[in-house]
Design a protein around this motif. Structure first.
Motif, short mmCIF file in Angstrom:
data_model
loop_
_atom_site.label_atom_id
_atom_site.label_comp_id
_atom_site.label_asym_id
_atom_site.label_seq_id
_atom_site.Cartn_x
_atom_site.Cartn_y
_atom_site.Cartn_z
N VAL A 16 0.98 -1.19 -0.15
CA VAL A 16 -0.36 0.05 0.31
C VAL A 16 0.93 1.17 -0.31
O VAL A 16 1.66 1.23 0.56
N ARG A 17 0.41 2.17 -0.07
CA ARG A 17 1.17 3.78 -0.16
C ARG A 17 -0.04 4.72 0.32
O ARG A 17 -0.75 4.98 0.01
N VAL A 18 0.23 4.67 1.68
CA VAL A 18 -0.81 5.58 2.55
C VAL A 18 -0.52 7.04 2.20
O VAL A 18 0.30 7.47 1.30
N PRO A 19 -1.68 7.68 3.13
CA PRO A 19 -1.74 9.41 1.84
C PRO A 19 -0.18 10.11 2.31
O PRO A 19 0.48 9.52 3.01
N GLU A 258 3.61 -5.03 3.42
CA GLU A 258 4.58 -3.33 2.69
C GLU A 258 4.08 -2.60 2.25
O GLU A 258 3.07 -2.08 2.10
N CYS A 259 4.99 -1.34 3.16
CA CYS A 259 4.29 0.37 2.85
C CYS A 259 5.03 1.13 2.21
O CYS A 259 6.34 0.98 2.45
N LEU A 260 4.63 1.94 1.21
CA LEU A 260 5.49 2.03 -0.86
C LEU A 260 6.08 3.87 0.02
O LEU A 260 5.33 4.90 0.48
N ASP A 297 10.86 2.20 1.49
CA ASP A 297 9.50 1.25 1.83
C ASP A 297 10.24 0.01 2.60
O ASP A 297 10.72 -0.50 3.09
N ILE A 298 8.92 0.42 2.99
CA ILE A 298 9.03 -0.58 4.77
C ILE A 298 7.76 -1.94 4.62
O ILE A 298 7.33 -1.89 4.23
N SER A 299 8.89 -2.94 4.90
CA SER A 299 7.81 -4.62 4.75
C SER A 299 7.93 -4.75 6.42
O SER A 299 8.95 -4.52 6.83
N ILE A 300 6.84 -5.04 7.00
CA ILE A 300 6.34 -6.39 8.12
C ILE A 300 6.09 -7.23 8.03
O ILE A 300 4.95 -7.27 7.09
N ALA A 428 -10.95 1.56 3.45
CA ALA A 428 -11.19 1.13 2.14
C ALA A 428 -9.19 0.36 1.88
O ALA A 428 -9.11 -0.70 1.63
N LEU A 429 -8.31 1.33 2.73
CA LEU A 429 -7.12 0.31 2.35
C LEU A 429 -6.46 -0.96 3.39
O LEU A 429 -6.66 -1.69 2.90
N MET A 430 -7.13 -0.68 4.36
CA MET A 430 -7.55 -1.28 5.78
C MET A 430 -8.27 -2.42 4.80
O MET A 430 -7.79 -4.16 4.75
N SER A 431 -9.90 -2.86 4.34
CA SER A 431 -9.60 -3.71 4.08
C SER A 431 -9.23 -4.36 2.81
O SER A 431 -9.58 -5.78 2.46
N GLY A 432 -8.21 -3.56 1.78
CA GLY A 432 -8.00 -3.94 0.86
C GLY A 432 -6.82 -5.48 1.33
O GLY A 432 -6.59 -6.08 0.63
#
Ligand code: S3P
Length: 440
Positions: A16-19, A258-260, A297-300, A428-432
């Motif tokens: 995802v890319r958060v705002p 992963e957060c981009l 980019d952070i992955s967890i 929507a992002l979390m549901s995705g």
């Protein structure tokens, strides 16, 4: 009020890319409005708080427009060139918007009336009013220096040397903004360093700033009346928003998220350091620079988290992330001790109290002190089954929704509307990613 429920969820997975970053977005609009010529901003956070700042800069005479592709264009008026607003400036829920704009207004010869919502009107403004008055502005506020307030700025501001009594990037930034239209050098001394987005961006727009370490702390000195020129910049994704999918993934077994393009300013990475201390599996990739700010980019991956003692000195590097850290601590095994949290009491809500009450309502063992919080996690899912008052606080709302995903029974937030202040599209992002969020 629109309630939202988080139900027990399975592993989260995805990219995802958060705002965009809230702090950087406010500053891009404000500094753009003080620069000569055009600035172009990509990735601006289009949340309520930042939209209030956009409206305020328009009310002060800057041209601020969103182009069809999502790029924001600001046509600035130059330092000292902003105009008196015809109407009250309503900063909504945003302490950052209000305090930073007060800094700008302080060194303009104009009168402005500022207000905000019930949360903002309960927050202390004396921390900015004190140094701005020393610089020559007059501020008339309600009891306890609360908004609504009237600010009478000066065209003849005095440069000052000011030591921050609280670790606050907002106060530092307000003084530096006022110093932009003062002759000579304005210095801010911070005994504990805070986020330096203002310094980085002012430099990027052409201001002359020196930063040095002294016995008193970090000293930021700004040479007044620079010519700022419009810039093109890209706002990194907000690490304070990335905190929610990252913590959710850390506590839901089997998750991989992963957060981009997340901002990695070292003054903002305290949560990453703490989650690592707790045993979370985190990888940082593609480290690069965007708009003068470090980004990666952070992955967890979910891991067995254990309680830790969070150093009090880390607080300014993760002040917005304590509510989400407390959620991770609730699902970890053992005691997590968080100290140095007095500032959490004067955020969008009394976050220390709200987190302690909410965790207790969800069956988590918690101890609250004047400036500390101790969470006793049992490891794994918490009981849940509570309705939490969001108290006009976006981060309280999102934190308890994340907790609900990792609870045995659903957790409901009485009002999810504050989420739009910083994280439009959160549900929507979390549901995705696989989170179970629904209207009750
Ligand atoms: C911010 C600074 C922090 C933070 C706020 C944004 C900023 O507040 O909590 O959400 O953009 O400068 P303080 O500087 O008051 O700690």
């Amino acid at each position: 009020m629109s309630a939202l429920t988080a139900s027990p969820s399975d592993a989260l997975e995805g990219q995802v890319r958060v705002p965009g970053d809230k702090s950087i977005s406010h500053r891009a609009l404000m500094i753009g409005a003080l620069a000569m010529g055009e600035s172009r901003i990509d990735g601006l956070l289009e949340g309520e708080d930042v939209l209030r700042t956009a409206a305020a800069m328009r009310a002060l005479g800057a041209e601020v427009e969103r182009e069809a592709g999502g790029t924001w264009r600001v046509w600035g008026r130059g330092i000292g060139g902003l105009l008196e607003p015809d109407q009250v400036l309503d900063m909504g829920n945003s302490g950052t918007g209000a305090r930073l704009i007060m800094g700008i207004l302080a060194s303009h010869p104009l009168t402005a009336v500022l207000t905000g919502d019930a949360s903002l009107c309960s927050r202390p403004m004396g921390r900015v009013a004190t140094p701005l008055s020393e610089m020559g502005a007059q501020i008339h506020a309600r009891a306890g220096c609360r908004m609504p307030l009237t600010l009478i700025g000066t065209g003849d501001a005095l440069p000052i040397r000011y030591t921050l009594p609280v670790a606050s990037a907002q106060v530092k930034s307000a003084v530096l903004y006022a110093g932009l239209n003062a002759p000579g050098t304005t210095s801010v001394i911070e005994p504990e360093p805070t986020r330096d987005h203002t310094e980085l961006m002012l430099r990027g727009f052409g201001a002359h700033l020196d930063v040095e370490q002294s016995d008193e702390g970090r000293v930021v000195s700004l040479k007044g009346q620079p010519e700022l020129s419009g810039q093109t910049l890209r706002v990194p994704a907000d690490p304070s928003s990335a905190a929610f999918p990252l913590v959710a993934a850390a506590i839901l077994p089997g998750s991989k998220v992963e957060c981009l393009a997340v901002g990695m300013n070292p003054h903002r990475t305290g949560l990453i350091a703490t989650l690592r201390d707790m045993g979370a599996k985190i990888a940082i990739r593609n480290e690069r620079s965007e708009g003068g700010e470090p980004v990666a980019d952070i992955s967890i991956e979910a891991g067995d988290l254990h309680g830790v003692e969070v150093p009090a000195a880390r607080a300014p590097r993760m002040i917005a992330e304590y509510p989400s850290l407390a959620v991770a601590a609730a699902c970890a095994r053992g005691r997590t001790v968080m100290r140095g949290l007095a500032e959490l009491r004067v955020k969008e809500s009394d976050r220390l109290g709200a987190v302690a009450r909410g965790l207790a309502a969800c069956g988590v063992e918690v101890e609250e002190g004047p400036d500390f919080l101790i969470v006793n996690g049992k490891g794994g899912r918490v009981p849940g089954g509570a309705t939490i008052a969001a108290a006009l606080d976006h981060r309280i709302a999102m934190s308890f929704l994340v907790l609900g995903l990792a609870a045995e029974r659903p957790v409901t937030i009485d009002d999810a509307s504050p989420i739009d202040t910083s994280f439009p599209g959160f549900a929507a992002l979390m549901s995705g990613l696989g989170a179970k969020l629904s209207q009750p």
